[in-house]
Design a protein around this motif. Structure first.
Motif, PDB file in Angstrom:
ATOM      1  N   SER B  41      -2.827  78.211  40.946  1.00 12.17           N
ATOM      2  CA  SER B  41      -2.483  78.550  39.642  1.00 12.17           C
ATOM      3  C   SER B  41      -1.529  79.989  39.239  1.00 12.17           C
ATOM      4  N   ILE B  43      -0.243  82.937  36.804  1.00 14.68           N
ATOM      5  CA  ILE B  43      -0.711  83.551  35.657  1.00 14.68           C
ATOM      6  C   ILE B  43       0.478  84.380  35.436  1.00 14.68           C
ATOM      7  N   GLU B  49      -1.470  84.157  30.594  1.00  9.72           N
ATOM      8  CA  GLU B  49      -1.734  82.833  30.561  1.00  9.72           C
ATOM      9  C   GLU B  49      -1.023  81.918  31.821  1.00  9.72           C
ATOM     10  N   VAL B  50      -1.930  81.052  31.992  1.00 15.97           N
ATOM     11  CA  VAL B  50      -1.340  80.119  33.330  1.00 15.97           C
ATOM     12  C   VAL B  50      -0.030  79.457  33.008  1.00 15.97           C
ATOM     13  N   THR B  53       0.807  75.298  37.514  1.00 16.07           N
ATOM     14  CA  THR B  53      -0.203  74.885  38.436  1.00 16.07           C
ATOM     15  C   THR B  53       0.423  74.029  39.711  1.00 16.07           C
ATOM     16  N   VAL B 316      -8.889  78.924  35.204  1.00 17.19           N
ATOM     17  CA  VAL B 316      -7.939  78.255  36.178  1.00 17.19           C
ATOM     18  C   VAL B 316      -8.272  77.245  36.959  1.00 17.19           C
TER      19      VAL B 316
END
Lengths: 398, 333
Positions: B41, B43, B49-50, B53, B316
């Motif tokens: 993931s 960030i 925030e993610v 992925t 995550v």
């Protein structure tokens, strides 16, 4: 007679000096300290069981001790220590006491015993064993940690009451308070049932029904007819079954009169080790064991591994192979063993029992890890499992 | 009430200004490996925030960036490989011969030699990342795990979990020159910036050993105690040492806390509650925020370093394990 261990220390003074400062230069590895561990096993005759699926490995325990020695040597090569496992394995019908007496004569030794309780006591009480350090790596008999304890015996196998305490903590937590107890008829089953009763009382659970198993039925065919009738009762939350040789307990599941879970020797079992344990780095130990043995690791393998590793930990920290010094260190507050069960393991000073977590497992997963959260103890929560100091009838360690 | 509100507003306005001015400068990327999802993931540390992925190899654990911040190295433990990923387009460029079951690694300051712990084989593998060949394999203790290379490049450290040692590898000779015995199950190793001290965390021992790099002896042992939490649950794993030499953050595993250690007094000053089973951590380049991976709760906690408070939890993948931060100036447009 010259004591062989003193001689070894005298010959290799160099690594001792360096070890005392916890720093070990690579060059010292050339001088080796031999650490000899005697492994004693009497092969056991398994009782006949109904199912053909119940198979016990021939080398149960032996492989665990071997892995312990391999692990010790992997560290030992950096410390100038060489661990050797001398095996003394006797057949079912052979008297183990004669060769054991011979092996113990004339020197103090560190011995891992993979034998039954009766043989263990006979060995511990030999005059030749008085200066030895013995590890009980098989028997779960609670008495061996209680009124039958011996000062030269430490226990890496859990006692039955540690296992049953773990189970009852779980049942208490789930509020499954009314138990239907089915007892097997073999001595181990009866001892386990007594332990269940004792633990149920300790954790305030009620045995509402208690029955001994019927021995004359072939449950492979008849379970669906026999078990519902056998377990007929108005009210119970859970069925507890004691059947150490796994003769019949697996046929109780899904056949009970009331739709209730089965725990004890089948269903969810309290164990010291199981192939389903993978947390806490256990996956690595499992895979090392499988690589060595081509089978999965049993509870007896684990107890044998833990005994050899305990010796390794003590020798590494004190750099002595004197049984008395190793014993003293193992029973001290300093000792700890990383046992892949989520907490540091050490020994109870009042009876020589290895403190350990107990896993509650079914065939495919760990359900819970005991001590269950919420059961408190002034010393360590691990002492909520098994015989605590105030109730101990063991005088040999005082 | 009005005045206190005004204070809050005023404070916020003052705080927002430098933040918004530095929007571009501070948007780092934190890469988090998700052990049970086979993903990484990413960030954005400005929004926390993610933002994406990325699918990677099986059971990703250790992650680290190249010294030029162009590539991310990923230990794909169950794929038995180290993957080299471009930070520009997230493409796996190639794989390195890592030996079996790589868990953690450390990159030498030469940006060329990667030291990899092979957990199942009791060896450390040294890989030349340019020629993609194994330079050396060194026998170490059982279950090698923690890896560190000193900032001057002289020593590589590998900790072995079951042998309870920190092995000192001379990076010239690629061989062990010393072993320091520490407490049970050493997990992580970190050199101080001046290389004078090596810190080693012991998960089951519940301690952190501070080792003098000259004598290779333990000079101090840190202990931890959190009120209301059983000592068995206090299991030190990942460590982050601040660049100013003043503080250390120690992740305490299933106790769900991070300890803050004053490095002058060697006392624990705070325990910060984070997610469940905290493994590893990374500090931003400004050292103002700390990101922790929480294995069991499957999230990352953002800790505000100044106030010692957890300020955000970011969901995550399953079992986040490793984390490393790409500074904003290297974040691709």
């Amino acid at each position: 007679m010259v004591n062989a261990k003193i001689l070894i220390n005298w010959i290799y003074p160099v690594p001792i000096l360096f070890l005392s400062s916890m720093f070990i230069g690579a060059a010292q590895a050339a001088d080796e300290l031999d650490v000899n561990v005697l492994y004693v096993e009497q092969r056991i005759e398994r009782p006949p069981v109904l199912s053909n699926l119940v198979v016990w490995p021939e080398d149960d325990g032996e492989r665990g001790a071997e892995l312990g020695v391999n692990d010790n040597n992997a560290s030992g090569r950096f410390l100038g220590q060489k661990y050797n496992l001398e095996k003394l394995i006797v057949a079912i019908d052979e008297n183990p006491l004669i060769p054991v007496r011979k092996a113990l004569a004339g020197q103090s030794r560190m011995v891992v015993l993979n034998v039954d309780a009766k043989t263990l006591l006979a060995i511990a009480d030999m005059p030749e064993a008085a200066d030895d350090l013995l590890f009980n790596a098989r028997s779960t008999d609670t008495n061996l940690r209680d009124d039958l304890c011996r000062s030269n015996v430490l226990h890496t196998a859990p006692s039955r009451v540690m296992l049953t305490d773990a189970l009852m903590q779980f049942l208490n937590k789930r509020k499954w308070r009314n138990l239907f107890l089915i007892k097997g008829n073999r001595p181990g089953d009866i001892a386990l049932a007594e332990s269940m009763q004792r633990s149920a009382k300790k954790f305030q659970l009620k045995i509402v029904q208690e029955k001994s198993w019927i021995t004359d039925a072939d449950m492979r065919r008849n379970a669906a007819q026999e078990v519902p009738v056998f377990t007929q009762a108005r009210k119970y939350d859970v069925v507890v079954v004691t059947d150490e040789s796994r003769d019949f307990s697996q046929y109780i599941l899904y056949n009970t009169w009331l739709p209730r879970p089965v725990v004890g020797s089948s269903g969810m079992r309290p164990v010291a080790w199981s192939p389903v344990i993978e947390q806490w780095g256990a996956a690595q130990l499992q895979s090392r064991f499988e690589k060595l043995s081509d089978r999965s690791m049993t509870e007896v393998d684990y107890a044998n591994w833990a005994a050899v590793r305990s010796i390794g930990e003590a020798v590494t920290r004190i750099n002595s192979v004197q049984a008395a010094e190793v014993r003293q260190y193992i029973l001290s507050d300093e000792f700890e063993l990383a046992g892949f069960k989520g907490a540091a393991l050490n020994f109870r000073a009042w009876n020589g029992q290895l403190r350990q977590t107990v896993q509650l497992v079914h065939a495919n997963a760990v359900v819970a890890n005991a001590p269950i959260e919420g059961f408190l103890h002034a010393r360590t929560e691990l002492d909520t499992l098994g015989l605590d100091e105030p109730e101990s009838r063991c005088d040999a360690f005082r | 009430m009005n005045s206190s509100l005004a204070k809050i507003v005023g404070f916020t306005a003052a705080a927002v200004l430098p933040l918004s001015m530095s929007n571009l400068a501070f948007a780092h990327w934190a890469y988090v490996s998700n052990e049970k999802d086979d993903t990484v993931s990413v960030i954005d540390t400005e929004t926390d925030e993610v933002i994406k992925t990325i699918d990677v190899g099986e059971r990703p654990r250790g992650v680290t960036l190249s010294r030029d911040f162009q590539t991310l190295y990923i230990c794909a433990s169950d794929s038995d490989t180290v993957q080299v990923m471009s930070v520009v387009d997230d493409k796996i460029l190639h794989e390195l011969p890592s030996g079996e079951d790589p868990e953690q690694f450390a990159l030498h300051p030469d940006n060329k030699h990667l030291y990899i712990a092979n957990e199942d084989d009791a060896i450390a593998t040294v890989v030349d990342v340019e020629t993609r060949t194994v330079v050396a394999q060194i026998d170490v203790g059982v279950e090698p795990e923690g890896m560190a290379v000193s900032h001057d490049g002289k020593f590589a450290i590998v900790t072995s979990e079951t042998s309870n040692m920190a092995h000192w590898i001379d990076t010239e000779a690629q061989s062990i020159v010393a072993n320091t015995l520490v407490d049970q199950r050493p997990r992580d190793a970190e050199f101080t910036l001046d290389d004078k001290e090596l810190w080693v965390s012991s998960e089951i021992g519940g301690t952190v050993s501070i080792i003098d790099s000259e004598s290779k002896e333990i000079t101090h042992t840190l202990n931890f105690a959190i009120p209301g939490i059983s000592s068995d649950r206090i299991q030190p794993v990942g460590m982050e040492l601040t660049k100013d030499g003043k503080w250390a953050f120690i992740a305490l595993g299933p106790s769900n806390h991070v300890a803050v250690v004053n490095r002058d007094t060697l006392e624990v000053t705070d325990y910060i509650l984070v997610g469940r089973r905290v493994w590893h951590m990374a500090l931003t380049p400004e050292q103002d925020k700390l990101y922790t991976t929480n294995g069991v709760s499957g999230d990352v906690t953002v800790v505000d370093v100044a106030s010692r408070k957890a300020i955000k939890t970011i969901k995550v993948g399953r079992f986040p394990w490793g984390v490393t931060i790409l500074p904003s100036e290297h974040v691709p447009n």
